[in-house]
Write a protein that holds these residues in place. Structure first.
Motif, mmCIF file in Angstrom:
data_model
loop_
_atom_site.group_PDB
_atom_site.id
_atom_site.type_symbol
_atom_site.label_atom_id
_atom_site.label_comp_id
_atom_site.label_asym_id
_atom_site.label_seq_id
_atom_site.Cartn_x
_atom_site.Cartn_y
_atom_site.Cartn_z
ATOM 1 N N THR A 176 42.698 -10.766 45.849
ATOM 2 C CA THR A 176 44.079 -11.228 45.701
ATOM 3 C C THR A 176 44.891 -10.488 44.647
ATOM 4 O OG1 THR A 176 43.338 -12.912 44.149
ATOM 5 C CG2 THR A 176 43.497 -13.554 46.480
ATOM 6 N N SER A 177 44.294 -9.522 43.964
ATOM 7 C CA SER A 177 45.022 -8.766 42.936
ATOM 8 C C SER A 177 45.408 -7.403 43.489
ATOM 9 C CB SER A 177 44.154 -8.558 41.690
ATOM 10 O OG SER A 177 43.849 -9.787 41.094
ATOM 11 N N GLU A 178 46.696 -7.096 43.415
ATOM 12 C CA GLU A 178 47.157 -5.784 43.868
ATOM 13 C C GLU A 178 47.047 -4.799 42.705
ATOM 14 O OE1 GLU A 178 50.903 -3.778 46.262
ATOM 15 O OE2 GLU A 178 51.171 -5.719 45.283
ATOM 16 N N LEU A 179 46.291 -3.729 42.912
ATOM 17 C CA LEU A 179 46.034 -2.746 41.863
ATOM 18 C C LEU A 179 46.473 -1.358 42.312
ATOM 19 C CD1 LEU A 179 42.387 -3.780 40.922
ATOM 20 C CD2 LEU A 179 44.482 -4.471 39.788
ATOM 21 N N ALA A 180 46.844 -0.541 41.336
ATOM 22 C CA ALA A 180 47.147 0.862 41.596
ATOM 23 C C ALA A 180 45.936 1.679 41.163
ATOM 24 C CB ALA A 180 48.378 1.291 40.815
ATOM 25 N N GLU A 188 49.381 8.007 40.419
ATOM 26 C CA GLU A 188 48.955 6.950 41.339
ATOM 27 C C GLU A 188 48.623 7.572 42.683
ATOM 28 O OE1 GLU A 188 50.783 3.003 43.478
ATOM 29 O OE2 GLU A 188 51.409 3.450 41.430
ATOM 30 N N ILE A 189 47.432 7.265 43.190
ATOM 31 C CA ILE A 189 47.034 7.842 44.473
ATOM 32 C C ILE A 189 46.893 6.790 45.577
ATOM 33 C CG2 ILE A 189 45.926 9.876 43.511
ATOM 34 C CD1 ILE A 189 43.252 8.499 43.837
ATOM 35 N N ALA A 190 46.832 5.511 45.205
ATOM 36 C CA ALA A 190 46.705 4.466 46.221
ATOM 37 C C ALA A 190 47.017 3.104 45.605
ATOM 38 C CB ALA A 190 45.296 4.444 46.805
ATOM 39 N N THR A 191 47.368 2.182 46.473
ATOM 40 C CA THR A 191 47.504 0.775 46.100
ATOM 41 C C THR A 191 46.466 0.016 46.912
ATOM 42 O OG1 THR A 191 49.871 1.034 45.714
ATOM 43 C CG2 THR A 191 49.069 -1.193 46.035
ATOM 44 N N LEU A 192 45.748 -0.881 46.265
ATOM 45 C CA LEU A 192 44.697 -1.599 46.969
ATOM 46 C C LEU A 192 44.610 -3.038 46.475
ATOM 47 C CD1 LEU A 192 42.099 -1.539 44.742
ATOM 48 C CD2 LEU A 192 42.148 0.822 45.490
ATOM 49 N N TRP A 193 43.938 -3.858 47.270
ATOM 50 C CA TRP A 193 43.723 -5.257 46.928
ATOM 51 C C TRP A 193 42.299 -5.418 46.433
ATOM 52 C CZ3 TRP A 193 47.611 -8.639 46.643
ATOM 53 C CH2 TRP A 193 48.802 -8.290 47.267
ATOM 54 N N ALA A 194 42.133 -6.215 45.383
ATOM 55 C CA ALA A 194 40.820 -6.346 44.761
ATOM 56 C C ALA A 194 40.669 -7.722 44.115
ATOM 57 C CB ALA A 194 40.641 -5.259 43.712
#
Length: 111
Positions: free
Chosen positions: A12-16, A36-42
């Motif tokens: 549920t945490s959006e991270l760069a 920044e190379i990606a945004t992901l959920w973690a």
């Protein structure tokens, strides 16, 4: 190897995801910039906190375990960022070698 159950609904945490990009400073050195190379959920889970002393100066160290979907471009030395919080990636591994998820052990910086 047994399959590890990880609930994707808890990511549920959006991270760069960022990597270090050294930029020449014009006098033979470089300055560190993060790209920044990606945004992901973690999912971020605190693991430990310790205080070490550098002389009389206390240095706090907080480690976390971050669970995310598998990516083969994540390596130690990169970092994850959530707003003003930065997490330096210490280790990354696939817990059951299935290529579904990866776990990162990180150290939170600047707290």
């Amino acid at each position: 190897m047994n399959t590890v159950f990880i609930d994707a609904g808890r990511l549920t945490s959006e991270l760069a995801l960022e990597r270090l990009r050294p930029v020449a400073d014009g006098i033979g050195g470089y300055r560190e910039t993060w790209e920044e190379i990606a945004t992901l959920w973690a999912r971020i889970e605190p693991v430990s906190d310790t205080v070490r002393y550098f002389g009389a100066q206390p240095l706090e160290e907080i480690t976390h375990r971050i669970t995310m979907r598998f990516r083969d471009d994540i390596a130690s030395g990169m970092r994850l960022r959530k707003g003003g919080r930065c997490f330096t990636i210490l280790t990354v591994h696939d817990p059951d070698e299935s290529g579904r998820y990866c776990l990162a052990r990180v150290r939170e910086e600047g707290r």
